[in-house]
Design a protein around this motif. Structure first.
Motif: not given
Length: 382
Positions: A326-334
């Motif tokens: 979930s955190r890596e998805v958030a980083v990719t989105a940012r």
């Protein structure tokens, strides 16, 4: 119209075209005027710098550009302007103080004459006013800032100390053990943050930090930084034209990534110097292709080993894998939000077999996990 206004009008009257005659004319106006104009000229510099803060630039970014495009005297002039402008604020954004502290070693420049002084100031201003807007990676001085945090986390202090010792030692085995322990702490620190997020979701969103990627061999250094960032749940985007990469990630991961990248670069450069000495002792001349191939191999092999270490540590806590994902998805989105238009580029480097072999060996010796018996594997392809 003031003398400074006249000089700036003469300087900027040619659009984006740099005109030495216009520069000389503008500098002559300043040089011929009373020294009282210097205060106004300095205020204009502070205004230029202040406007750049609102356009995404930070002190380290400006200093990097002045070093790339101008000379030491311009860098020292810029340092004085930045110090004066930032002294206005009661508090500065996180990471700014460290950037300002780096300016302390820059002595004040004393010009040999008025014309030389005016010319250097105006050359600097000409650069500043032409800098484009950057994507913001943090708040601007004067904006509301989050509460200040006293000190730094104990884990980060331990990582910093371990890497400092790894860089200082002359024993490869000791450096390997110290660097391995630092990487272990980084991976477990990231897991601790994921544990907190899984137990009580935080409103924290991914942030970003710019890290200088200086010549020579910028591409190999950018690849190394990307490897460190990716293995530690961050993303790196290289801006070749401005000499930096922007690393996007959660706050707990950003500073450890910068620390490890810097340390590995120091260790890799030292290993390259030793390898070159061996080459010269064997009668071979030092070559640019040897150094390029060395650093590319070093980055390539370390990327694989960092990723392996990260996976191994994460596997020790399988229940946290969804939180990490979930955190890596958030980083990719940012990252996609900050950089909607990115592209990949091919590695541009001359191939040197000896350089690649030495760089691969140096990456193996850097050591990113506690020593364990290893079976030989096939070499990494160039």
């Amino acid at each position: 119209m003031s003398i400074v206004d006249e000089a700036l009008k003469a300087l900027y009257g040619h659009g984006d075209r740099e005109d030495d005659h216009a520069l000389d004319a503008a500098a002559s106006l300043i040089a011929a005027a009373d020294r009282s104009v210097d205060a106004e000229l300095a205020r204009r510099g502070e205004e230029f710098v202040r406007s750049l803060w609102t356009r995404g630039w930070q002190p380290a970014d400006l200093v990097r550009m002045a070093r790339r495009e101008l000379s030491d005297e311009h860098v020292r002039l810029l340092a004085g302007i930045v110090r004066a402008e930032t002294a206005r604020y009661e508090r500065l954004p996180h990471r700014w103080q460290a950037q300002l502290d780096a300016l302390d070693d820059l002595a004040v420049w004393t010009a040999p004459d008025r014309f030389s002084y005016a010319t250097a100031v105006l050359e600097l201003y000409r650069l500043l006013v032409r800098l484009p807007r950057l994507d913001a990676v943090g708040p601007v001085p004067g904006e509301a800032l989050p509460p200040a945090v006293a000190g730094e986390p104990k884990t980060l202090s331990r990582i910093r100390a371990l890497l400092a010792k790894a860089e200082a030692t002359t024993y490869a085995e000791e450096a390997e053990a110290l660097t391995a322990k630092a990487q272990e702490l980084m991976a477990r620190h990231s897991l601790d943050e994921a544990t907190l997020a899984a137990g009580a979701p935080s409103p924290e969103t991914p942030g970003a930090v710019r890290i200088g990627v200086d010549p020579p061999y910028e591409q190999a250094k950018a690849i190394l930084l990307d490897a460190v960032a990716t293995a530690n749940h961050c993303r790196a985007v290289w801006n070749e034209g401005f000499g930096f990469s922007t690393v996007v990630g959660f706050e707990a991961d950003l500073e450890p990534v910068e620390l490890l990248y810097t340390s590995l670069l120091v260790q890799g450069t030292a290993a390259m110097t030793r390898a070159e000495a061996e080459q010269r002792a064997g009668g071979r001349k030092r070559t640019k292709s040897f150094r390029q191939s060395f650093l590319l191999a070093y980055a390539n092999r370390l990327g694989a080993r960092l990723a392996s270490t990260s996976r191994r540590v994460a596997a020790e806590a399988p229940t946290l894998l969804p939180a990490l994902a979930s955190r890596e998805v958030a980083v990719t989105a940012r990252t996609d939000e900050l950089f909607p238009e990115t592209r990949t580029s091919r590695v541009r480097a001359a191939w040197d077999e000896a350089g690649w072999a030495h760089g691969t060996s140096a990456a193996d010796r850097a050591g990113l996990r506690p020593p364990t018996p290893r079976l030989p594997g096939p070499p990494s392809p160039p």
